[in-house]
Scaffold this motif. Structure first.
Motif, PDB file in Angstrom:
ATOM      1  N   GLY A   1       0.828  -1.201   0.000  1.00  0.00           N
ATOM      2  CA  GLY A   1       0.000   0.000   0.000  1.00  0.00           C
ATOM      3  C   GLY A   1       0.856   1.243   0.000  1.00  0.00           C
ATOM      4  O   GLY A   1       2.090   1.172   0.085  1.00  0.00           O
ATOM      5  N   GLU A   2       0.216   2.374  -0.104  1.00  0.00           N
ATOM      6  CA  GLU A   2       0.918   3.650  -0.141  1.00  0.00           C
ATOM      7  C   GLU A   2       1.022   4.273   1.254  1.00  0.00           C
ATOM      8  O   GLU A   2       0.270   3.922   2.166  1.00  0.00           O
ATOM      9  N   VAL A   3       1.965   5.198   1.384  1.00  0.00           N
ATOM     10  CA  VAL A   3       2.120   5.993   2.602  1.00  0.00           C
ATOM     11  C   VAL A   3       1.618   7.402   2.304  1.00  0.00           C
ATOM     12  O   VAL A   3       1.968   7.993   1.279  1.00  0.00           O
ATOM     13  N   ILE A   4       0.785   7.939   3.200  1.00  0.00           N
ATOM     14  CA  ILE A   4       0.285   9.312   3.071  1.00  0.00           C
ATOM     15  C   ILE A   4       0.975  10.179   4.121  1.00  0.00           C
ATOM     16  O   ILE A   4       1.093   9.787   5.292  1.00  0.00           O
ATOM     17  N   TYR A   5       1.426  11.347   3.713  1.00  0.00           N
ATOM     18  CA  TYR A   5       2.000  12.303   4.659  1.00  0.00           C
ATOM     19  C   TYR A   5       1.660  13.717   4.220  1.00  0.00           C
ATOM     20  O   TYR A   5       1.351  13.977   3.052  1.00  0.00           O
ATOM     21  N   LEU A   6       1.711  14.655   5.152  1.00  0.00           N
ATOM     22  CA  LEU A   6       1.405  16.056   4.889  1.00  0.00           C
ATOM     23  C   LEU A   6       2.641  16.822   4.451  1.00  0.00           C
ATOM     24  O   LEU A   6       3.776  16.400   4.710  1.00  0.00           O
ATOM     25  N   ASP A   7       2.417  17.973   3.847  1.00  0.00           N
ATOM     26  CA  ASP A   7       3.535  18.803   3.405  1.00  0.00           C
ATOM     27  C   ASP A   7       4.147  19.619   4.541  1.00  0.00           C
ATOM     28  O   ASP A   7       5.072  20.392   4.320  1.00  0.00           O
ATOM     29  N   ILE A   8       3.658  19.455   5.754  1.00  0.00           N
ATOM     30  CA  ILE A   8       4.181  20.220   6.889  1.00  0.00           C
ATOM     31  C   ILE A   8       5.242  19.438   7.666  1.00  0.00           C
ATOM     32  O   ILE A   8       5.754  19.922   8.680  1.00  0.00           O
ATOM     33  N   GLU A   9       5.577  18.252   7.194  1.00  0.00           N
ATOM     34  CA  GLU A   9       6.431  17.357   7.970  1.00  0.00           C
ATOM     35  C   GLU A   9       7.901  17.769   7.972  1.00  0.00           C
ATOM     36  O   GLU A   9       8.411  18.348   7.016  1.00  0.00           O
TER      37      GLU A   9
ATOM     38  N   PRO B   1       5.938   3.680  -2.512  1.00  0.00           N
ATOM     39  CA  PRO B   1       4.715   4.291  -3.045  1.00  0.00           C
ATOM     40  C   PRO B   1       4.096   5.245  -2.018  1.00  0.00           C
ATOM     41  O   PRO B   1       3.915   4.878  -0.851  1.00  0.00           O
ATOM     42  N   HIS B   2       3.793   6.446  -2.445  1.00  0.00           N
ATOM     43  CA  HIS B   2       3.351   7.457  -1.486  1.00  0.00           C
ATOM     44  C   HIS B   2       2.442   8.485  -2.137  1.00  0.00           C
ATOM     45  O   HIS B   2       2.399   8.618  -3.357  1.00  0.00           O
ATOM     46  N   ARG B   3       1.750   9.234  -1.289  1.00  0.00           N
ATOM     47  CA  ARG B   3       0.992  10.409  -1.696  1.00  0.00           C
ATOM     48  C   ARG B   3       1.245  11.509  -0.673  1.00  0.00           C
ATOM     49  O   ARG B   3       1.139  11.276   0.529  1.00  0.00           O
ATOM     50  N   SER B   4       1.605  12.675  -1.133  1.00  0.00           N
ATOM     51  CA  SER B   4       1.749  13.825  -0.250  1.00  0.00           C
ATOM     52  C   SER B   4       0.476  14.652  -0.317  1.00  0.00           C
ATOM     53  O   SER B   4      -0.112  14.827  -1.387  1.00  0.00           O
ATOM     54  N   VAL B   5       0.041  15.145   0.825  1.00  0.00           N
ATOM     55  CA  VAL B   5      -1.195  15.915   0.930  1.00  0.00           C
ATOM     56  C   VAL B   5      -0.856  17.324   1.403  1.00  0.00           C
ATOM     57  O   VAL B   5      -0.177  17.493   2.419  1.00  0.00           O
ATOM     58  N   VAL B   6      -1.318  18.317   0.675  1.00  0.00           N
ATOM     59  CA  VAL B   6      -1.090  19.711   1.064  1.00  0.00           C
ATOM     60  C   VAL B   6      -2.060  20.075   2.177  1.00  0.00           C
ATOM     61  O   VAL B   6      -3.279  19.938   2.020  1.00  0.00           O
ATOM     62  N   ALA B   7      -1.528  20.495   3.305  1.00  0.00           N
ATOM     63  CA  ALA B   7      -2.375  20.885   4.425  1.00  0.00           C
ATOM     64  C   ALA B   7      -3.232  22.084   4.053  1.00  0.00           C
ATOM     65  O   ALA B   7      -2.795  22.989   3.340  1.00  0.00           O
TER      66      ALA B   7
END
Length: 475
Positions: free
Chosen positions: A132-140, A152-158
């Motif tokens: 599966g993918e890893v999700i993380y925020l752009d504030i990290e 595999p990942h997805r970055s999410v803009v806070a």
């Protein structure tokens, strides 16, 4: 030389009385910082967020156990048996400190970055690839951003608010295919706390696990991963009043026991042959080589001291310093305080005994017309104040805050006092009113005083202004 006298906190608003004195004794609390114009001042340490000073209790404990330092796990001697006991007992102490489940693994690492990289090598696989993918925020912080870029990942803009950010994470999780949600417990840039209990419930709702980067949260707030249903937690001793650079990863064993061993070496195997190996399970699988016994012991002792603090008194001490500082900064023309979320509360929430979406002892700000590094050099040289400047290993966040060149961060903790914040405010007011009191130049990527003739300890290999130290203006 004479000793410089700075304004001290005397009669202050009753709201700030809780911060008049330190909450715990730390080493180096009274060291004297030489000033560029002559004289000395007590060093005002406002850089706890980078590396906190050691608790005095921890320093004394290290002196007590140091004579018994020896090899662990494989030594039959008296000192080896004691060192092994201290090291293994540290796991139980740390597990209890964060409210771990009885079967949670406690793995000692070099730091939080190391812990998260270790976990990145333990993501479940399907047909040889991450399942599966890893999700993380752009504030990290980079520690909780860069390891996931290799899988595999997805970055999410806070979003501009915390509430809307949680909605964005929900939308991403609802798309499916996520194995892990990676979030910070508290921003290392602004100090804003994320609601980890709510985020854990959200991740589990969609079949994912959660890892929390608690490098900043653990030194400032109670954590209970069993109650919050957090799967993995990472933090560091050097931010938790314990020296010697030990990190820790606490969490569920199944991924860790099946994952790629983090350090291939002695102690990590059941049996090794010339061309193959049978790896062990448990913490030893990832702790190849001789461990940092004293680092683990120091971390465990620090957690014991912090666990004894009264939460209400602890949070009140920190909130008082932060409120005093933020209010003072907002009254200085040309100074801007920065935050990520418009709906972050200024103080701690103790609802249900858990910290809410409040803030820890970290304040981020900038001074109009001045490079952040120059302000930091000025405060150090002319006022004896230590704080952090740059991009804080959170480059995407600084860009979204409109601070691509960096900003300033004041951070504090158990050994801080209101006077430290007052000193900072006095120095900034003087800067705005009269400007710099000395000439400054850039040397090896850092602003330093020109013609600096101050003396430093004879054992210090590099004095400020000497080339050779790695520049950290971009971190």
């Amino acid at each position: 030389m004479t000793t410089a006298i700075f304004p001290a906190a005397r009669e202050v608003d009753a709201r700030f009385a809780a911060a008049a004195r330190p909450l715990a004794a730390v080493t180096g609390a009274e060291i004297q910082s030489p000033l560029i114009k002559g004289g000395h001042a007590r060093y005002a340490n406002l850089d706890y967020g980078a590396s906190a000073p050691a608790l005095s209790v921890v320093s004394a404990y290290l002196n007590e156990i140091l004579p018994y330092y020896a090899s662990v796990h494989r030594g039959a001697g008296y000192a080896s048996q004691i060192s092994t006991s201290v090291y293994e007992n540290a796991r139980d102490i740390v597990r209890d400190f964060v409210g771990g489940r009885p079967d949670d693994s406690v793995i000692f690492t070099r730091n939080t970055t190391d812990s998260l990289n270790l976990l990145a090598g333990c993501l479940p696989l399907q047909d040889g690839r991450p399942a599966g993918e890893v999700i993380y925020l752009d504030i990290e912080h980079h520690a909780n951003l860069l390891p996931w870029q290799n899988v595999p990942h997805r970055s999410v803009v806070a979003a501009p608010t915390l509430a809307a950010t949680i909605d964005r994470l929900r939308d991403e999780l609802a798309r499916g295919g996520v194995s892990l949600l990676a979030v910070t417990g508290a921003s290392n840039v602004t100090g804003e706390i994320l609601p980890i209990r709510a985020l854990a419930a959200l991740a589990h709702e969609y079949g994912a696990r959660i890892v929390v980067d608690a490098a900043q949260l653990a030194p400032h707030r109670r954590i209970d991963i069993a109650a919050d249903d957090v799967d993995y937690l990472a933090f560091s001793g050097h931010k938790l009043y314990a020296p010697f650079g030990t990190g820790v990863l606490v969490g569920r064993t199944d991924w860790l026991d099946a994952g790629t061993p983090h350090l291939a070496g002695g102690g990590a195997v059941r049996d090794a042959r010339l061309d193959s190996v049978s790896w062990t399970t448990g913490p030893a699988r990832h702790e190849g080589g001789s461990p940092n016994v004293l680092g683990a012991a120091a971390l465990a002792r620090a957690t014991q001291v912090i666990a004894e603090l009264d939460p209400a008194q602890w949070y009140a001490h920190e909130d008082a310093i932060r409120s005093f500082l933020v209010e003072g900064l907002q009254r200085i023309e040309g100074v801007t305080v920065h935050q990520i979320f418009a709906d972050s509360s200024a103080e701690s929430s103790l609802a249900d005994g858990q910290p809410g979406a409040g803030t820890i002892g970290v304040v981020n700000f900038s001074v109009e017309g001045y490079d952040a590094g120059l302000v930091a050099a000025y405060l150090s040289a002319e006022h004896g104040i230590g704080l952090r400047d740059g991009r804080f290993c959170a480059h995407p966040l600084l860009k979204r805050l409109g601070l691509p060149a960096g900003s300033l961060r004041a951070s504090f903790g158990l050994g801080s006092r209101l006077e430290d914040a007052e000193r900072l405010l006095a120095g900034l007011r003087q800067l705005r009113q009269t400007g710099l009191g000395w000439d400054y130049v850039v040397d090896a990527g850092r602003w330093v005083p020109a013609n600096d003739t101050r003396s430093y300890p004879h054992w210090a290999p590099n004095t400020p202004g000497t080339a050779g130290a790695a520049p950290c203006t971009l971190d």
